[in-house]
Write a protein that holds these residues in place. Structure first.
Motif, short mmCIF file in Angstrom:
data_model
loop_
_atom_site.label_atom_id
_atom_site.label_comp_id
_atom_site.label_asym_id
_atom_site.label_seq_id
_atom_site.Cartn_x
_atom_site.Cartn_y
_atom_site.Cartn_z
N THR A 63 0.85 -1.20 0.00
CA THR A 63 0.00 0.00 0.00
C THR A 63 0.88 1.24 0.00
OG1 THR A 63 -0.15 0.38 2.40
CG2 THR A 63 -1.64 -1.27 1.44
N SER A 64 0.29 2.34 -0.51
CA SER A 64 1.02 3.62 -0.51
C SER A 64 1.17 4.17 0.90
CB SER A 64 0.29 4.63 -1.38
OG SER A 64 -1.04 4.82 -0.92
N LEU A 65 0.29 3.77 1.80
CA LEU A 65 0.32 4.31 3.16
C LEU A 65 1.29 3.56 4.06
CD1 LEU A 65 -0.78 6.28 5.22
CD2 LEU A 65 -2.68 4.72 5.63
N TYR A 66 1.23 2.21 4.05
CA TYR A 66 2.04 1.42 4.98
C TYR A 66 3.24 0.74 4.33
CZ TYR A 66 -2.08 1.91 7.95
OH TYR A 66 -3.11 2.40 8.69
N GLY A 67 3.28 0.71 3.02
CA GLY A 67 4.32 -0.07 2.36
C GLY A 67 3.91 -1.54 2.36
N GLU A 68 4.79 -2.42 2.84
CA GLU A 68 4.47 -3.84 2.86
C GLU A 68 3.25 -4.08 3.76
OE1 GLU A 68 7.73 -6.32 3.79
OE2 GLU A 68 9.00 -5.56 2.17
N TYR A 69 2.37 -4.97 3.30
CA TYR A 69 1.09 -5.15 3.98
C TYR A 69 0.61 -6.57 3.73
CZ TYR A 69 -3.34 -3.25 5.82
OH TYR A 69 -4.43 -2.95 6.58
N ASP A 70 -0.23 -7.06 4.60
CA ASP A 70 -0.73 -8.41 4.42
C ASP A 70 -2.16 -8.47 4.97
OD1 ASP A 70 -1.11 -11.05 3.95
OD2 ASP A 70 0.32 -11.79 5.44
N GLN A 71 -3.10 -8.40 4.06
CA GLN A 71 -4.51 -8.44 4.47
C GLN A 71 -5.35 -8.97 3.32
OE1 GLN A 71 -6.11 -4.99 6.52
NE2 GLN A 71 -8.04 -5.22 5.43
N ASP A 72 -6.33 -9.78 3.67
CA ASP A 72 -7.24 -10.30 2.66
C ASP A 72 -8.26 -9.24 2.26
OD1 ASP A 72 -5.98 -12.75 2.78
OD2 ASP A 72 -7.37 -13.57 4.28
N TYR A 73 -8.76 -9.36 1.05
CA TYR A 73 -9.86 -8.50 0.63
C TYR A 73 -10.78 -9.32 -0.25
CZ TYR A 73 -8.81 -7.76 -4.35
OH TYR A 73 -8.66 -7.92 -5.68
N ASP A 74 -12.01 -8.89 -0.36
CA ASP A 74 -13.03 -9.65 -1.08
C ASP A 74 -13.34 -8.96 -2.41
OD1 ASP A 74 -15.05 -11.22 -1.95
OD2 ASP A 74 -16.50 -10.63 -0.40
N PRO A 75 -12.86 -9.48 -3.52
CA PRO A 75 -13.14 -8.83 -4.81
C PRO A 75 -14.60 -8.94 -5.24
CG PRO A 75 -11.97 -10.91 -5.14
CD PRO A 75 -11.99 -10.67 -3.66
N SER A 76 -15.35 -9.82 -4.60
CA SER A 76 -16.76 -9.98 -5.01
C SER A 76 -17.60 -8.76 -4.64
CB SER A 76 -17.35 -11.24 -4.36
OG SER A 76 -17.42 -11.08 -2.94
N GLY A 77 -17.11 -7.93 -3.74
CA GLY A 77 -17.87 -6.74 -3.35
C GLY A 77 -17.80 -5.61 -4.34
N TYR A 78 -17.00 -5.76 -5.38
CA TYR A 78 -16.85 -4.68 -6.36
C TYR A 78 -17.90 -4.82 -7.46
CZ TYR A 78 -12.49 -3.37 -4.15
OH TYR A 78 -11.57 -2.94 -3.24
N VAL A 79 -18.68 -3.80 -7.64
CA VAL A 79 -19.74 -3.80 -8.64
C VAL A 79 -19.10 -3.86 -10.03
CG1 VAL A 79 -21.72 -2.55 -9.58
CG2 VAL A 79 -21.25 -2.52 -7.12
N GLN A 80 -19.51 -4.83 -10.81
CA GLN A 80 -18.94 -5.10 -12.13
C GLN A 80 -17.43 -5.28 -12.04
OE1 GLN A 80 -20.26 -2.23 -15.07
NE2 GLN A 80 -22.39 -2.31 -14.34
N GLY A 81 -16.96 -5.71 -10.85
CA GLY A 81 -15.53 -5.91 -10.64
C GLY A 81 -14.73 -4.63 -10.63
N GLN A 82 -15.41 -3.48 -10.48
CA GLN A 82 -14.72 -2.20 -10.71
C GLN A 82 -14.78 -1.24 -9.53
OE1 GLN A 82 -16.60 0.93 -13.18
NE2 GLN A 82 -14.89 0.64 -14.59
N LEU A 83 -15.97 -1.02 -8.94
CA LEU A 83 -16.13 0.01 -7.92
C LEU A 83 -16.73 -0.56 -6.64
CD1 LEU A 83 -17.60 3.12 -9.84
CD2 LEU A 83 -15.23 2.67 -9.21
N ASP A 84 -16.28 0.02 -5.51
CA ASP A 84 -16.87 -0.30 -4.21
C ASP A 84 -16.97 0.99 -3.41
OD1 ASP A 84 -17.94 -1.68 -2.14
OD2 ASP A 84 -16.09 -2.70 -1.52
N LEU A 85 -18.18 1.30 -2.94
CA LEU A 85 -18.42 2.49 -2.12
C LEU A 85 -18.44 2.08 -0.66
CD1 LEU A 85 -19.14 5.52 -2.03
CD2 LEU A 85 -21.55 4.87 -2.23
N LEU A 86 -17.53 2.65 0.14
CA LEU A 86 -17.36 2.24 1.53
C LEU A 86 -17.66 3.39 2.48
CD1 LEU A 86 -13.96 0.33 1.14
CD2 LEU A 86 -16.26 -0.66 1.17
N PRO A 87 -18.24 3.10 3.65
CA PRO A 87 -18.48 4.16 4.64
C PRO A 87 -17.21 4.61 5.35
CG PRO A 87 -19.21 2.04 5.49
CD PRO A 87 -18.82 1.80 4.06
N GLY A 88 -16.14 3.85 5.24
CA GLY A 88 -14.87 4.19 5.88
C GLY A 88 -13.92 3.03 5.78
#
Length: 519
Positions: A109-134
């Motif tokens: 990441t640009s903020l922390y550099g090396e990072y290790d965390q899972d993320y769920d690509p299924s939450g992206y609409v059309q695989g492209q956008l995700d609107l998050l509250p924070g």
């Protein structure tokens, strides 16, 4: 000759006929006003939806640009990639963070550099956008994430929800507007909610052709009624007069509300646009100049804030004579007293893309500097970034002549709009102004501090002066001074003031030995 006397029945008949004519004309006027209100509100809401879509597309274009720049780094070690990620955050407008993933794992990441965390690509609409509250860094600050799929992974670029919220707020004048991605949406209040926005009355919507979102709005019967009520007083008075006269020419167009451009032109001819001056402080805490801001002193509505009329003035081209009028007022007020101003005192005026295609700006600047020829001051033109400035033969000539006059050029709100490194090369910039949204997060948001530090480093390497806007507390001021920022501006020192109040306040912002006595 005696007066003619009517029988009671004739009196009643005449009264009934007069009443009928009175009611018919009023009904005709009400019908015309109602039709006109519906047509104008629907036309306005379509225009605002289209404008908002263009603004959101431009913001997401910036996210796409950042993603394309770092996509070749997918799969490379984070140590080799993180500097490029941070460069995108510092230089690409609207971008808040850039992240690299492999499979379903974020590894850099640009903020922390090396990072290790899972993320769920299924939450992206059309695989492209995700609107998050924070997110974990700013849990109460909305953001939108743009995903660009690459070989073996993807690039995730987040955009601060502030830009979405600000656009929605500006576009939601009489009717609210919602930005929706999948099953989440954001309204003009800035919060992200699940489901679909509640739409009553007439519904309107528009879909982006490039990105997976759509915009919606609605007009309720009450909003139609309020618009008709607020804008129909003049027209109804006319129709009432016609009804009382029971004759004459029935015309309905006279009382229609004037267009915004006509109202701006009227206000300009009446001298209703006035300058407010906000001090700009040097590193020693003394006033070294001021930024001249435009305010509209409306005879009925009072003081109108600039965000309600500046965009329309820029779109119509009236911003050019309005700026010239502002320069005229300032020079007439201060040129006779220039010998009482501190040496090197500067006046800053905002200009936009329209100014850069009109050589009359050179004449306005020449007249301003000529007025101070016996006691010279510095003139700074601050390039605002609401619209992209196209480099043409006219702009080349304009900036060449401005520099020949000794005019200084600043990029205002650097890093938040359309500016790029090309601006620094093409326009021979002298100042960079750090946007107040970054300054406001000093001490509370590590990313904004990185951005501020990168802007300062960029300006230092290019030999540019730096102005930090929106300084509101001592922590921010100390942080910026520690990094040798040249000038500070904000409510910590003074709010924007009318010229008379600025004259009275100025002596208290200068060193005690400075002989300034402006009366």
């Amino acid at each position: 000759m005696p007066f003619r006397r009517f029988k009671p029945r004739q009196q009643l008949r005449r009264g009934a006929l007069a009443s009928l004519v009175f009611v018919l004309i009023l009904l005709l006027g009400a019908a015309i006003i109602g039709w006109q209100t519906v047509r104008e509100m629907r036309s306005d809401i379509h225009a605002r939806l289209s404008h908002a879509r263009d603004m959101f597309d431009r913001t997401l274009d910036n996210a796409h640009q950042a993603a394309m720049a770092v996509k070749p780094l997918l799969g490379q070690p984070c140590a080799d990639a993180k500097q490029m990620l941070r460069r995108q955050v510092a230089t690409v407008p609207d971008v808040r963070s850039v992240n690299l993933t492999l499979g379903k794992r974020i590894y850099c990441t640009s903020l922390y550099g090396e990072y290790d965390q899972d993320y769920d690509p299924s939450g992206y609409v059309q695989g492209q956008l995700d609107l998050l509250p924070g997110n974990p860094v700013t849990p109460d600050r909305a953001l939108i994430v743009y995903r660009s799929l690459g070989e073996g992974g993807s690039v995730l670029v987040s955009v601060d929800g502030y830009y979405l919220h600000n656009t929605l707020r500006l576009m939601s004048r009489e009717t609210p507007m919602a930005f929706q991605v999948g099953q989440r949406w954001m309204g003009s209040l800035g919060g992200v909610q699940d489901g679909a926005p509640r739409l009553e009355g007439d519904r309107f919507g528009i879909i982006s052709q490039r990105y997976a979102y759509h915009l919606s709005s609605h007009i309720t019967p009450r909003q139609y009624w309020l618009r008709a009520w607020n804008y129909s007083n003049g027209s109804m008075a006319l129709y009432t007069l016609l009804a009382l006269l029971a004759g004459g020419v029935t015309f309905w167009i006279t009382g229609r509300p004037v267009s915004p451009e006509q109202e701006l032109a009227r206000a300009l001819s009446k001298g209703e646009f006035i300058p407010y001056l906000q001090p700009v402080m040097d590193g020693e805490g003394h006033c070294a100049g001021c930024e001249v801001l435009m305010r509209w002193q409306h005879p009925q509505q009072g003081m109108i804030p600039p965000d309600r009329f500046i965009p329309m003035a820029e779109a119509s081209g009236l911003i050019i004579p309005m700026t010239g009028e502002l320069m005229r007022q300032v020079r007439q007020r201060f040129a006779p007293k220039a010998h009482l101003l501190p040496a090197g005192f500067h006046f800053g005026f905002n200009i936009c893309a329209r100014h850069c295609q009109d050589l009359s700006l050179v004449d306005d600047c020449r007249a301003f500097l000529e007025a101070f020829k016996d006691n010279p001051v510095k003139l700074v033109l601050e390039l605002t970034e609401r619209e992209l400035i196209e480099v043409t033969a006219v702009t080349d000539r304009l900036f060449a002549e401005l520099h020949d006059l000794g005019v200084f050029i600043a990029i205002d709100d650097f890093g938040t709009g359309h500016s790029s490194l090309t601006y620094l090369q093409k326009f021979q910039v002298d100042f960079l102004k750090i946007d107040q949204s970054f300054v406001a997060m000093i001490g509370s948001d590590a990313l904004s501090c990185h951005i501020v530090d990168n802007v300062i480093d960029l300006a230092t390497r290019l030999g540019l002066m730096i102005v930090a806007e929106g300084v509101e507390n001592r922590l921010q001021a100390d942080y910026l001074k520690a990094r040798s920022v040249d000038y500070l501006q904000g409510y910590l020192f003074s709010r924007p003031l009318p010229m008379g109040e600025f004259e009275q306040t100025l002596p208290s912002l200068l060193p005690a030995q400075t002989p300034v006595r402006i009366a």
